[in-house]
Design an enzyme around this catalytic site. Structure first.
Site, PDB file in Angstrom:
ATOM      1  N   GLU A  24     -10.417  -2.796   4.432  1.00  0.00           N
ATOM      2  CA  GLU A  24      -9.097  -2.222   4.684  1.00  0.00           C
ATOM      3  C   GLU A  24      -9.002  -0.825   4.073  1.00  0.00           C
ATOM      4  OE1 GLU A  24      -6.217  -6.087   5.005  1.00  0.00           O
ATOM      5  OE2 GLU A  24      -6.497  -5.364   2.979  1.00  0.00           O
TER       6      GLU A  24
ATOM      7  N   ASP B  28       0.774  -1.250   0.000  1.00  0.00           N
ATOM      8  CA  ASP B  28       0.000   0.000   0.000  1.00  0.00           C
ATOM      9  C   ASP B  28       0.807   1.303   0.000  1.00  0.00           C
ATOM     10  OD1 ASP B  28      -1.531  -2.140   0.836  1.00  0.00           O
ATOM     11  OD2 ASP B  28      -2.203  -1.215   2.696  1.00  0.00           O
TER      12      ASP B  28
END
Ligand code: FRU
Length: 483
Positions: free
Chosen positions: A196, A22
């Site tokens: 998430e 990420d």
């Protein structure tokens, strides 16, 4: 020697080596765009999560910097965000230098907590806050804080997920250190797997003057329509406390991207201009640890500018690559109108080919079944970007895109519905092609599709194609993109 073969992306961000996931800590300060990212400094698979770091002045040319936050004491530095605390609400500032504050999830000792670190030298070196964690609810599934300043209520807002409960929990704070619970959102939309990486920002409505709506994005893994990881969004109102979606919580989910490789997107805090710009991790947890690249593994998508389009069924996201990518363009290759009879028309003879390319085309589907482009073509290899007239879908087919067998979840054809009428006259398709990816946008960004590909470096061809009837090309422009 390295195996010949997929070469490194020319204009997408990769770490010099090892695993990334990420994007984290996206913030603009002193004219620098900061990109931190989930990184394993020790290996090319997920583990030892730390924050890698790079900066750019234009979102295109990145300079690598030393690792910012390291795993320590058995606690990994999971995803989070960063803010420039310009009025020193946190008290971490030194003299006139406002602190940059990172808010991240600490993962270890059987739980996930939210923690702070700060920098007073433009993000170059970091100090852990001595009284970490700042939020601990005794949960193993509490992560990914996205913090931003809410001017309306004059405080910091933090969005977190209660991942296994499919909830986004919002928090408020005056000083980044003590947080009060504001509200919960969810379950809603897609609730497969875990939730998430929440993101909350306001975006401009296309063609309307000074109209804004709030967008709440949250990713799901697994449970995305093409399998594995993907991002969904909700549009609505946010009053500084609660997010209220404009659609019913049981309305079908809205997906950000029709491909398989756009995940964990985050938008830059304090970015110049009116439109939020976000960047995603160009990958999918189904095969992220196995993609055939070395010594790096994982890349970011192109940064994208985000707006909303008003439709009869509510607002929809429209995304287009950041304008600054244009600064990489070489000489334009332009083709005029021509029929596309059934079959393939290679464009190499007209100078349209390459590994890193931007292509903008306008097609008139006529009575064809499918029409579009094949890119990164070569001996036995092609990546198909097409429009299916009957279903009204845009599709990317990567079943013959080179190395596909490293995961049974990798090869495939992905499709996304275009807005009604998008191809009634001409269909505009715009594609960013690079060494290991295609990103396709249609109808002004109403559809976006992001897919990794791993063709041989010498598969550089581009063709037009049609099936089932004759279509027409109205125009095509292609630009080679410089590394
Ligand atoms: C999303 C994610 C986050 C977590 C991080 C760990 O891809 O699973 O929820 O913070 O990756 O690397």
């Amino acid at each position: 020697a390295e195996e010949p073969g997929p070469v490194r992306p020319l204009y997408h961000f990769t770490a010099e080596r090892n695993f990334i996931n990420d994007p984290n800590g996206l913030v603009v300060a002193d004219g620098e765009y900061h990109l931190f990212y989930q990184h394993n400094p020790e290996g090319d698979r997920w583990g030892h999560m730390s924050w890698g770091h790079a900066v750019s002045r234009d979102l295109v040319r990145w300079q690598h910097l030393p690792i910012a936050l390291r795993e320590s004491g058995g606690i990994m530095a999971f995803s989070g965000s960063a803010v420039l605390d310009s009025t020193n609400t946190s008290g971490f500032g030194r003299g006139a230098m406002p602190p940059m504050v990172a808010i991240f999830t600490g993962d270890g000792l059987g739980k996930q907590t939210q923690n702070l670190a700060y920098s007073t030298d433009r993000g170059r070196t970091w100090t852990m806050y001595a009284k970490n964690p700042v939020l601990d609810i005794g949960s193993k599934e509490f992560r990914d804080p996205k913090v931003f300043y809410h001017h309306g209520t004059g405080r910091w807002i933090m969005a977190t997920v209660l991942a296994d409960q499919h909830k986004v929990r919002l928090w408020g704070s005056k000083d980044l250190k003590s947080w009060e619970k504001l509200s919960d959102f969810g379950p809603a939309g897609a609730t497969g797997g875990v939730w998430e990486c929440p993101e909350l920002f306001s975006a401009r409505v296309e063609r309307a003057t000074r109209m804004w709506q709030w967008v709440l994005k949250v990713d799901v893994n697994p449970g995305a329509p093409n399998g594995g990881s993907g991002g969904q969004y909700f549009v609505g109102e946010f009053d500084g406390k609660e997010f209220r979606p404009e659609r019913k919580p049981d309305a079908p989910p809205l997906w950000i991207d029709g491909g398989k490789d756009f995940y964990a997107a985050q938008a830059w805090n304090d970015a110049p201009g009116e439109d939020p710009t976000w960047i995603g991790w160009m990958n999918n947890w189904q095969y992220a640890n196995d993609i055939p690249t070395s010594p790096w593994r994982g890349a970011m998508t192109a940064p994208r500018r985000v707006r909303l389009r008003r439709t009869r069924d509510g607002h929809r996201l429209v995304q287009l690559p950041a304008e600054s990518l244009r600064s990489l363009r070489g000489r334009e290759m332009k083709l005029g109108p021509r029929p596309i009879p059934p079959g393939d028309i290679p464009l190499g003879g007209e100078g349209v080919e390459g590994t890193a390319l931007e292509v903008a085309a306008a097609f008139r589907p006529g009575d064809c079944a499918t029409v579009g482009l094949k890119v990164r073509t070569g001996e036995g290899e092609e990546t198909v970007i097409g429009f299916d007239r009957k279903s009204g879908e845009l599709f990317v087919d990567r079943t013959r895109s080179g190395k596909v067998a490293f995961s049974r979840d990798f090869p495939g054809r992905h499709a996304a519905k275009l807005p009604a009428g998008a191809a009634d006259d001409v269909l505009f398709v715009y594609a960013l092609i690079d060494a290991t990816s295609v990103e396709v946008f249609a109808d002004g960004g109403a559809v976006a599709m992001t897919d990794q590909i791993f063709p041989r470096p010498d598969s550089r061809g581009v063709s037009l194609f049609a099936t089932g009837g004759t279509a027409r090309l109205e125009s095509l422009s292609a630009w080679p993109l410089r590394p």
